[in-house]
Structure formats: C-alpha cells, structure tokens
Scaffold this motif. Structure first.
Motif, PDB file in Angstrom:
ATOM      1  N   LYS A   1       0.835  -1.205   0.000  1.00  0.00           N
ATOM      2  CA  LYS A   1       0.000   0.000   0.000  1.00  0.00           C
ATOM      3  C   LYS A   1       0.870   1.256   0.000  1.00  0.00           C
ATOM      4  O   LYS A   1       0.992   1.935   1.018  1.00  0.00           O
ATOM      5  N   PRO A   2       1.488   1.593  -1.137  1.00  0.00           N
ATOM      6  CA  PRO A   2       2.380   2.764  -1.178  1.00  0.00           C
ATOM      7  C   PRO A   2       1.700   4.061  -0.764  1.00  0.00           C
ATOM      8  O   PRO A   2       2.349   4.955  -0.212  1.00  0.00           O
ATOM      9  N   GLU A   3       0.391   4.193  -1.017  1.00  0.00           N
ATOM     10  CA  GLU A   3      -0.291   5.438  -0.738  1.00  0.00           C
ATOM     11  C   GLU A   3      -0.363   5.788   0.744  1.00  0.00           C
ATOM     12  O   GLU A   3      -0.445   6.965   1.122  1.00  0.00           O
ATOM     13  N   ILE A   4      -0.299   4.794   1.626  1.00  0.00           N
ATOM     14  CA  ILE A   4      -0.451   5.041   3.056  1.00  0.00           C
ATOM     15  C   ILE A   4       0.759   5.767   3.639  1.00  0.00           C
ATOM     16  O   ILE A   4       0.677   6.414   4.685  1.00  0.00           O
ATOM     17  N   GLY A   5       1.907   5.690   2.970  1.00  0.00           N
ATOM     18  CA  GLY A   5       3.099   6.375   3.453  1.00  0.00           C
ATOM     19  C   GLY A   5       2.977   7.891   3.465  1.00  0.00           C
ATOM     20  O   GLY A   5       3.854   8.578   3.975  1.00  0.00           O
ATOM     21  N   PHE A   6       1.886   8.426   2.907  1.00  0.00           N
ATOM     22  CA  PHE A   6       1.685   9.872   2.855  1.00  0.00           C
ATOM     23  C   PHE A   6       0.592  10.335   3.822  1.00  0.00           C
ATOM     24  O   PHE A   6       0.220  11.502   3.819  1.00  0.00           O
ATOM     25  N   ALA A   7       0.077   9.424   4.659  1.00  0.00           N
ATOM     26  CA  ALA A   7      -1.065   9.735   5.526  1.00  0.00           C
ATOM     27  C   ALA A   7      -0.652  10.069   6.953  1.00  0.00           C
ATOM     28  O   ALA A   7      -1.481  10.005   7.864  1.00  0.00           O
ATOM     29  N   VAL A   8       0.625  10.401   7.191  1.00  0.00           N
ATOM     30  CA  VAL A   8       1.124  10.820   8.509  1.00  0.00           C
ATOM     31  C   VAL A   8       0.713   9.815   9.588  1.00  0.00           C
ATOM     32  O   VAL A   8       0.150  10.166  10.631  1.00  0.00           O
ATOM     33  N   GLY A   9       0.960   8.552   9.317  1.00  0.00           N
ATOM     34  CA  GLY A   9       0.676   7.501  10.286  1.00  0.00           C
ATOM     35  C   GLY A   9      -0.753   7.016  10.308  1.00  0.00           C
ATOM     36  O   GLY A   9      -1.082   6.083  11.051  1.00  0.00           O
ATOM     37  N   ALA A  10      -1.644   7.650   9.542  1.00  0.00           N
ATOM     38  CA  ALA A  10      -3.053   7.257   9.401  1.00  0.00           C
ATOM     39  C   ALA A  10      -3.908   7.547  10.636  1.00  0.00           C
ATOM     40  O   ALA A  10      -5.091   7.834  10.525  1.00  0.00           O
ATOM     41  N   ARG A  11      -3.334   7.476  11.844  1.00  0.00           N
ATOM     42  CA  ARG A  11      -4.082   7.745  13.076  1.00  0.00           C
ATOM     43  C   ARG A  11      -3.312   8.767  13.916  1.00  0.00           C
ATOM     44  O   ARG A  11      -2.101   8.922  13.769  1.00  0.00           O
ATOM     45  N   SER A  12      -4.042   9.420  14.816  1.00  0.00           N
ATOM     46  CA  SER A  12      -3.408  10.374  15.730  1.00  0.00           C
ATOM     47  C   SER A  12      -3.892  10.129  17.144  1.00  0.00           C
ATOM     48  O   SER A  12      -5.074   9.838  17.362  1.00  0.00           O
ATOM     49  N   ASP A  13      -2.978  10.260  18.104  1.00  0.00           N
ATOM     50  CA  ASP A  13      -3.336  10.191  19.516  1.00  0.00           C
ATOM     51  C   ASP A  13      -3.935  11.532  19.966  1.00  0.00           C
ATOM     52  O   ASP A  13      -3.734  12.569  19.324  1.00  0.00           O
TER      53      ASP A  13
ATOM     54  N   GLY B   1       8.867   1.096   5.469  1.00  0.00           N
ATOM     55  CA  GLY B   1       8.211  -0.210   5.479  1.00  0.00           C
ATOM     56  C   GLY B   1       7.257  -0.418   4.329  1.00  0.00           C
ATOM     57  O   GLY B   1       7.331   0.244   3.297  1.00  0.00           O
ATOM     58  N   THR B   2       6.342  -1.378   4.485  1.00  0.00           N
ATOM     59  CA  THR B   2       5.396  -1.699   3.420  1.00  0.00           C
ATOM     60  C   THR B   2       4.466  -0.542   3.122  1.00  0.00           C
ATOM     61  O   THR B   2       3.810  -0.505   2.092  1.00  0.00           O
ATOM     62  N   ALA B   3       4.399   0.424   4.046  1.00  0.00           N
ATOM     63  CA  ALA B   3       3.523   1.571   3.809  1.00  0.00           C
ATOM     64  C   ALA B   3       3.917   2.339   2.555  1.00  0.00           C
ATOM     65  O   ALA B   3       3.094   3.001   1.947  1.00  0.00           O
ATOM     66  N   ASN B   4       5.185   2.281   2.148  1.00  0.00           N
ATOM     67  CA  ASN B   4       5.570   3.007   0.937  1.00  0.00           C
ATOM     68  C   ASN B   4       6.380   2.137  -0.019  1.00  0.00           C
ATOM     69  O   ASN B   4       7.064   2.647  -0.891  1.00  0.00           O
ATOM     70  N   GLY B   5       6.327   0.826   0.143  1.00  0.00           N
ATOM     71  CA  GLY B   5       7.025  -0.051  -0.776  1.00  0.00           C
ATOM     72  C   GLY B   5       8.404  -0.449  -0.324  1.00  0.00           C
ATOM     73  O   GLY B   5       9.049  -1.268  -0.967  1.00  0.00           O
TER      74      GLY B   5
END
Length: 365
Positions: A141-153, A255-259
């Motif tokens: 999922k290369p696109e997820i590497g641009f989502a700033v971790g996808a979640r926030s605390d 990691g796998t987040a961007n290939g």
C-alpha cells in the motif's frame, strides 16, 4: 381510568429517557496470506523470501462499536479497535487499541475524542481509495506512506455532513511527547451519483516545533461494474529537522507503507509527492479485478536525496460468501536514485527492484 393511563404514559416516557436504548456490536476481520518477494534479504542480492503474513488484503482486527440513543436526535458513540497478526498471535504496533474514542452525534455533526483516524486517511478512504470493496491492499500500500501515520493520539475531531458534502476538522495535543504529535487539519469531500471528490490537509508538529505539512486531493467514479480512482499527495517538512524528528518522519514513511524505501538518502528527503491512478472491474457478482499504478518522487537539500519510485499492483478477489473471500495479488517496485529497498530486518539492502505476489483468505464478521 384516564388518570391511570396518563400516569402510565408519563412513567413510560420517564423510563425511556432515563434508560436510553443502546447497542453493542462486535466486529472483526481475520486475514492470513502467503507472500513471496524478491530481493528481500538484508544482505542484498536476488534472494527471495517466503512468508506467512497476518494481513494480505486487510489488516486483521477485532473491534467493538457502541451506540446509545440519548433522544432528541442525539447519540453517544464508542469505538475500540484492536489490530492483530493472526499468523503468530502478536500485535503489529505498541498500541493495543489502534482506535479508542468516544463521541457525541447531534443534528449539528459529530464530535469524537481519543485515538482515531486522521483527516488524510478519512478523505482518501471514503472518497478515492484504491479498492471500492477494501480501501487498500494491506501487504502492498504505497499510498499510506503519505497519511502521517493514518491515526493520531489525543485527537478531538468534528465532522458534519450536509447532503452529499462532508467536512471534518481535527486537533491533537502533543502533551509533551519527546517525538511531538501536535496536529491540526481538515478535509472537504463530495460524494453523489457515483462521483466522489475530496481534498485534505494536515500539519504535524515535531518535538523541535518544526512541522510536516501533508496534503491530498483526488476523485473517483463508479459506473456499473467499473470503478476509477485518481489521487495526489504531498508531504513537506521544514528545514533543520533534528535527528529525533527525522526518526519520527521515517516511521511515517518506511516499510510496506511506501514499498520499502531505505538508505541514508531516504531520511534526508524534505519533500515527497505521489500520484496514483487505478481501476477496478466487477467481472461477476463474486469476482473483482483491480490494477493500480503509483509514481512517487522525493527531493531534499542535497542532490543525493533526489529519487523516484514506481509501484504497480494488480489483484483478483473472489467472494466465496458474503463474509469470506480468497484473493491473489501481484506487484512490482522499481526505485531510482540513492534510495534502496529494505530487507526483512528493516535495514536497506542495496536492491532497487522487487517483485512480489500474495495469496490469501479473508473472513469478516
């Protein structure tokens, strides 16, 4: 008799407000796959690796949703979601609960507080995700590497929906974290008659008070058995990041987040962009076919940080039932510049090309 009816009605009304109706739903996904990749060994070379992974099409999870009707159009909401690796029974992150929030839904929108998806992940997933039946392919999922971790605390999020338009704002408190974590952002999306379009922006503040600025825009179109999506994303960081800032940034991008980027040039980048385009075709009621292309580039203060990456993935998903499906996916990654792929242990192994395929089974409940 009339008095008795009135008293009974009054007591019933009081009881319905004092004991509001509520529901608790347990849900989950168990997804296990066999994956093979080339150039995966830490020592480099063309030696491949076979693995059993706890999430091919989707990340496995176990969650709890609670909804309580408070009356007058108001509802209380709770979500707890644990992510797990069913191949070995462990969890993929330090946080046991990848989502843990409580919220209040009214006629003026929804407010939610706690750890939850950020606005970048929300707008892409709901508007122009890669797959209409599963937003991303978890193992690639290369696109997820641009989502700033996808979640926030520590997030407070406000969401409002008016007809086909939805908007959201988020604010996260850093709370003195040694790596930072303060965020602010928002998105705007439109979805109607098979057409979706959205734009999102988020700022992340590091411990040094330097910032990562992330933005995305994209659209999708669904007609009959066809689904098309296109998107763009960018991450930019302030100059003068500290080593701690760079390590935090690397956790978002690696990691796998961007290939599988790696190497010193990877951490030296100050700007990254990605363009995505893809299509999905529902060949039959059970069979979905999809193909997606991603082109990414990065640049930095030194020419050695400049690099490009090309990602291509195709997947076939076959529904054995409403809850269970089997899938096959193939992918290829090609890098150029001073970056290289990561090996199985996470260290750069010098390779710049990798092919992979995944065969798996997913059950949703």
């Amino acid at each position: 008799m009339n008095k008795t009816i009135l008293v009974t009605a009054a007591l019933a009304a009081m009881g319905s407000s004092a004991f509001a109706q509520s529901s608790v739903t347990i849900y989950g996904i168990v997804d296990v796959a066999v994956r093979h990749t080339s150039n995966e060994q830490n020592a480099g070379g063309d030696e491949g690796m076979w693995r059993v992974i706890g999430g091919g099409m989707s990340q496995s999870r176990l969650g709890i949703n609670t909804v309580e009707d408070l009356g007058g159009g108001m509802k209380a909401l709770v979500n707890l979601e644990h992510r797990l690796l069913p191949d070995n029974g462990t969890q993929p992150a330090a946080q046991f609960w990848q989502q843990s929030w409580v919220g209040l839904q009214t006629g003026f929108g929804r407010v939610s507080l706690g750890r939850q998806y950020n606005v970048l992940f929300d707008v892409v997933t709901s508007t122009y995700a890669s797959y209409p039946y599963s937003p991303y392919f978890e193992a690639y999922k290369p696109e997820i590497g641009f989502a700033v971790g996808a979640r926030s605390d520590n997030m407070v999020k406000y969401l409002i929906e008016v007809g086909p338009v939805r908007a959201a704002l988020q604010v996260s408190a850093g709370e003195g974290s040694p790596t930072g974590g303060k965020t602010v952002g928002g998105y705007l999306r439109y979805s109607d008659s098979g057409i979706g379009a959205g734009v999102g922006y988020e700022e992340y503040e590091f411990a040094s008070e330097k910032k990562l600025k992330a933005s995305t825009i994209g659209a999708s179109y669904k007609t009959g058995p066809w689904y098309f999506n296109v998107g763009w994303g960018e991450n930019k960081v302030d100059s003068g990041l500290t080593a701690t800032d760079r390590a935090t940034l690397g956790a978002f991008w690696t990691g796998t987040a961007n290939g599988g980027f790696g190497g010193a040039a990877f951490l030296a980048a100050d700007k990254r962009q990605i363009w995505t385009i893809g299509t999905n075709f529902q060949a039959t009621t059970e069979l979905n076919l999809g193909v997606h292309y991603f082109h990414a580039k990065q640049s930095g203060p030194l020419a050695s940080a400049d690099a490009t990456a090309k990602f291509l993935t195709a997947a076939a998903d076959y529904a054995l039932s409403k809850r269970t499906d089997a899938y096959l996916e193939v992918d290829t990654t090609k890098l150029s510049g001073s970056v290289s792929l990561n090996g199985a242990g996470g260290a750069a192994n010098g390779a710049q090309k990798r092919n992979g395929f995944t065969i798996g089974l997913r059950h949703r409940f």
